[in-house]
Design a protein around this motif. Structure first.
Motif, PDB file in Angstrom:
ATOM      1  N   TYR A  35       0.836  -1.197   0.000  1.00 19.66           N
ATOM      2  CA  TYR A  35       0.000   0.000   0.000  1.00 19.66           C
ATOM      3  C   TYR A  35       0.872   1.250   0.000  1.00 19.66           C
ATOM      4  N   LEU A  36       0.550   2.176  -0.893  1.00 23.15           N
ATOM      5  CA  LEU A  36       1.065   3.536  -0.824  1.00 23.15           C
ATOM      6  C   LEU A  36      -0.120   4.422  -0.455  1.00 23.15           C
ATOM      7  N   ILE A  37      -0.096   4.973   0.756  1.00 22.28           N
ATOM      8  CA  ILE A  37      -1.148   5.882   1.214  1.00 22.28           C
ATOM      9  C   ILE A  37      -0.640   7.301   1.052  1.00 22.28           C
ATOM     10  N   VAL A  38      -1.416   8.142   0.383  1.00 21.31           N
ATOM     11  CA  VAL A  38      -1.009   9.513   0.091  1.00 21.31           C
ATOM     12  C   VAL A  38      -1.882  10.468   0.896  1.00 21.31           C
ATOM     13  N   ASP A  39      -1.282  11.104   1.883  1.00 20.47           N
ATOM     14  CA  ASP A  39      -1.991  12.093   2.696  1.00 20.47           C
ATOM     15  C   ASP A  39      -1.887  13.441   1.998  1.00 20.47           C
ATOM     16  N   THR A  40      -2.958  13.847   1.324  1.00 22.80           N
ATOM     17  CA  THR A  40      -2.915  15.069   0.526  1.00 22.80           C
ATOM     18  C   THR A  40      -3.111  16.298   1.402  1.00 22.80           C
ATOM     19  N   GLY A  41      -2.807  17.451   0.829  1.00 26.74           N
ATOM     20  CA  GLY A  41      -3.155  18.690   1.492  1.00 26.74           C
ATOM     21  C   GLY A  41      -4.659  18.899   1.420  1.00 26.74           C
ATOM     22  N   ALA A  42      -5.176  19.745   2.309  1.00 24.02           N
ATOM     23  CA  ALA A  42      -6.603  20.059   2.297  1.00 24.02           C
ATOM     24  C   ALA A  42      -6.882  21.175   1.297  1.00 24.02           C
ATOM     25  N   GLY A  43      -8.164  21.322   0.952  1.00 29.77           N
ATOM     26  CA  GLY A  43      -8.557  22.389   0.046  1.00 29.77           C
ATOM     27  C   GLY A  43      -8.434  21.991  -1.409  1.00 29.77           C
ATOM     28  N   ILE A  44      -8.547  22.990  -2.279  1.00 26.16           N
ATOM     29  CA  ILE A  44      -8.481  22.751  -3.716  1.00 26.16           C
ATOM     30  C   ILE A  44      -7.335  23.573  -4.284  1.00 26.16           C
ATOM     31  N   ASN A  45      -6.218  22.913  -4.528  1.00 32.62           N
ATOM     32  CA  ASN A  45      -5.067  23.562  -5.142  1.00 32.62           C
ATOM     33  C   ASN A  45      -4.426  22.587  -6.110  1.00 32.62           C
ATOM     34  N   ASP A  46      -3.471  23.051  -6.872  1.00 34.85           N
ATOM     35  CA  ASP A  46      -2.907  22.224  -7.926  1.00 34.85           C
ATOM     36  C   ASP A  46      -2.262  20.954  -7.391  1.00 34.85           C
ATOM     37  N   ASN A  47      -1.465  21.078  -6.333  1.00 38.85           N
ATOM     38  CA  ASN A  47      -0.793  19.885  -5.814  1.00 38.85           C
ATOM     39  C   ASN A  47      -1.789  18.853  -5.324  1.00 38.85           C
ATOM     40  N   MET A  48      -2.806  19.302  -4.581  1.00 39.69           N
ATOM     41  CA  MET A  48      -3.806  18.370  -4.067  1.00 39.69           C
ATOM     42  C   MET A  48      -4.532  17.685  -5.224  1.00 39.69           C
ATOM     43  N   LEU A  49      -4.882  18.439  -6.256  1.00 38.14           N
ATOM     44  CA  LEU A  49      -5.572  17.858  -7.409  1.00 38.14           C
ATOM     45  C   LEU A  49      -4.686  16.848  -8.124  1.00 38.14           C
ATOM     46  N   TYR A  50      -3.409  17.167  -8.299  1.00 43.49           N
ATOM     47  CA  TYR A  50      -2.507  16.251  -8.991  1.00 43.49           C
ATOM     48  C   TYR A  50      -2.403  14.919  -8.259  1.00 43.49           C
ATOM     49  N   PHE A  51      -2.282  14.968  -6.945  1.00 42.28           N
ATOM     50  CA  PHE A  51      -2.183  13.719  -6.187  1.00 42.28           C
ATOM     51  C   PHE A  51      -3.463  12.905  -6.305  1.00 42.28           C
ATOM     52  N   ASN A  52      -4.600  13.564  -6.232  1.00 44.04           N
ATOM     53  CA  ASN A  52      -5.868  12.837  -6.337  1.00 44.04           C
ATOM     54  C   ASN A  52      -6.108  12.285  -7.738  1.00 44.04           C
ATOM     55  N   LEU A  53      -5.506  12.887  -8.734  1.00 42.54           N
ATOM     56  CA  LEU A  53      -5.614  12.359 -10.090  1.00 42.54           C
ATOM     57  C   LEU A  53      -4.722  11.139 -10.289  1.00 42.54           C
ATOM     58  N   ALA A  54      -3.621  11.087  -9.556  1.00 44.86           N
ATOM     59  CA  ALA A  54      -2.639  10.035  -9.788  1.00 44.86           C
ATOM     60  C   ALA A  54      -2.969   8.725  -9.096  1.00 44.86           C
ATOM     61  N   VAL A  55      -3.800   8.772  -8.047  1.00 45.55           N
ATOM     62  CA  VAL A  55      -4.032   7.558  -7.262  1.00 45.55           C
ATOM     63  C   VAL A  55      -5.099   6.680  -7.888  1.00 45.55           C
ATOM     64  N   GLN A  56      -5.228   5.490  -7.325  1.00 40.67           N
ATOM     65  CA  GLN A  56      -6.225   4.526  -7.790  1.00 40.67           C
ATOM     66  C   GLN A  56      -7.542   4.673  -7.030  1.00 40.67           C
ATOM     67  N   GLU A  57      -7.453   4.921  -5.702  1.00 39.17           N
ATOM     68  CA  GLU A  57      -8.636   5.083  -4.854  1.00 39.17           C
ATOM     69  C   GLU A  57      -8.513   6.373  -4.057  1.00 39.17           C
ATOM     70  N   ARG A  58      -9.656   7.024  -3.804  1.00 39.42           N
ATOM     71  CA  ARG A  58      -9.679   8.281  -3.057  1.00 39.42           C
ATOM     72  C   ARG A  58     -10.605   8.141  -1.855  1.00 39.42           C
ATOM     73  N   ILE A  59     -10.050   8.300  -0.646  1.00 43.28           N
ATOM     74  CA  ILE A  59     -10.856   8.304   0.570  1.00 43.28           C
ATOM     75  C   ILE A  59     -11.094   9.760   0.951  1.00 43.28           C
ATOM     76  N   LEU A  60     -12.346  10.184   0.861  1.00 44.78           N
ATOM     77  CA  LEU A  60     -12.724  11.567   1.148  1.00 44.78           C
ATOM     78  C   LEU A  60     -13.212  11.658   2.585  1.00 44.78           C
ATOM     79  N   VAL A  61     -12.481  12.416   3.410  1.00 46.09           N
ATOM     80  CA  VAL A  61     -12.822  12.559   4.824  1.00 46.09           C
ATOM     81  C   VAL A  61     -13.660  13.824   5.012  1.00 46.09           C
ATOM     82  N   LEU A  62     -14.781  13.680   5.703  1.00 41.13           N
ATOM     83  CA  LEU A  62     -15.583  14.849   6.055  1.00 41.13           C
ATOM     84  C   LEU A  62     -16.173  14.664   7.437  1.00 41.13           C
ATOM     85  N   THR A  63     -16.643  15.743   8.014  1.00 42.89           N
ATOM     86  CA  THR A  63     -17.281  15.726   9.326  1.00 42.89           C
ATOM     87  C   THR A  63     -18.706  16.256   9.161  1.00 42.89           C
TER      88      THR A  63
END
Length: 281
Positions: A129-157
């Motif tokens: 497993y490679l788990i990628v802890d992305t930055g919060a919010g909507i910015n280029d780096n966060m989007l790039y990481f979410n585009l590159a992965v296979q699965e996305r776990i979206l955390v909300l409260t």
């Protein structure tokens, strides 16, 4: 390169899982969940690397009480190898730490990108497993990481701002990039009813305004004072308080993740993750 866990199973023909843990806003417990998922998967004998992909406000090492000598800055800008940067933890997994103020990886020249792709070959065979802890919010780096992965776990409260920001993130990834599948993890819920309510609100908004979105409720973590106590101690709550409500709930989530079918195609492997990340136009 050393493996991450003594009980690791031999590498098979399938590729490692590449998973992001992401959120529309900060303060939802994303990094803490990433750390504890890595712990739980390592406890199952899985070989896990946790990558801190919040390049501006890195804190995986802080949550774990570690002080790595090198981080992703040294990998991208000072010719360190992945093996140099990987940091072992006392919990059976490794981290790829980041630091504040790292410039965008997209500034690497073509030669650096190709060198990096060469360097990840060994890691692909050494982890599950490679788990990628992305930055919060909507910015280029966060989007790039979410585009590159296979699965996305979206955390909300259950907070309204968390819901609206989660929807905004889904909208951007869907409309701009065609991403249409998310695993939802509701954190800090006062009870199951509150968790289901926020999940259904998000589901309804996506159904109404976005077509073709798949939202799978992966799990619900309750409000648990032991989580805060573990953060203060800079320890994973699943290790400090393994019988707490949050630990039991996250253990259930980790068992679900462990049932996911391992990718057997190119888009599931580590090299493809880096290739998509580094060669985005």
């Amino acid at each position: 390169m050393a493996t991450t866990h003594n009980n690791a199973s031999p590498h098979n023909s399938s590729f490692p899982h590449v998973i992001s843990v992401t959120s529309g806003k900060g303060g939802v417990g994303k990094t803490n969940i990433s750390v504890n998922l890595a712990c739980l998967l390592a406890d199952m004998g899985k070989r896990v690397v946790l990558m801190d992909a919040d390049l501006g406000l890195a804190n995986v090492d802080v949550v774990l009480g570690l002080t790595p000598e090198r981080n992703l800055f040294h990998l991208f800008h000072e010719n360190a190898s992945l093996e140099d940067v990987l940091c072992k933890t006392p919990y059976g997994f490794q981290i790829l730490p980041a630091s504040s103020g790292i410039s965008s990886m997209l500034e690497l020249d073509t030669g650096q990108k190709l060198d990096l792709l060469e360097s990840v070959d060994a890691m692909e065979n050494d982890i599950d497993y490679l788990i990628v802890d992305t930055g919060a919010g909507i910015n280029d780096n966060m989007l790039y990481f979410n585009l590159a992965v296979q699965e996305r776990i979206l955390v909300l409260t259950p907070e309204p701002t968390s819901l609206t920001d989660a929807y905004a993130l889904i909208k951007v990834l869907k409309i701009r990039h065609g991403v249409d599948r998310f695993r939802v993890l509701v954190n800090m819920a006062k009870d199951m009813a509150a968790a289901k309510e926020v999940y259904l609100k998000l589901h309804k908004a996506c159904d109404q305004f976005l077509s073709g979105i798949s939202l799978d409720l992966l799990g619900v973590l309750p409000v648990d004072k032991n989580v805060r106590n573990a953060i203060v101690r800079q320890k994973p709550f699943t290790r400090e308080f393994p019988h707490s409500a949050a630990s039991i709930a996250l253990a259930d989530v980790s068992r679900k993740i462990n049932t996911w079918k391992a990718p057997t195609q190119l888009d599931g492997n580590i090299k493809f993750f880096w290739k998509k990340l580094l060669f985005q136009s």
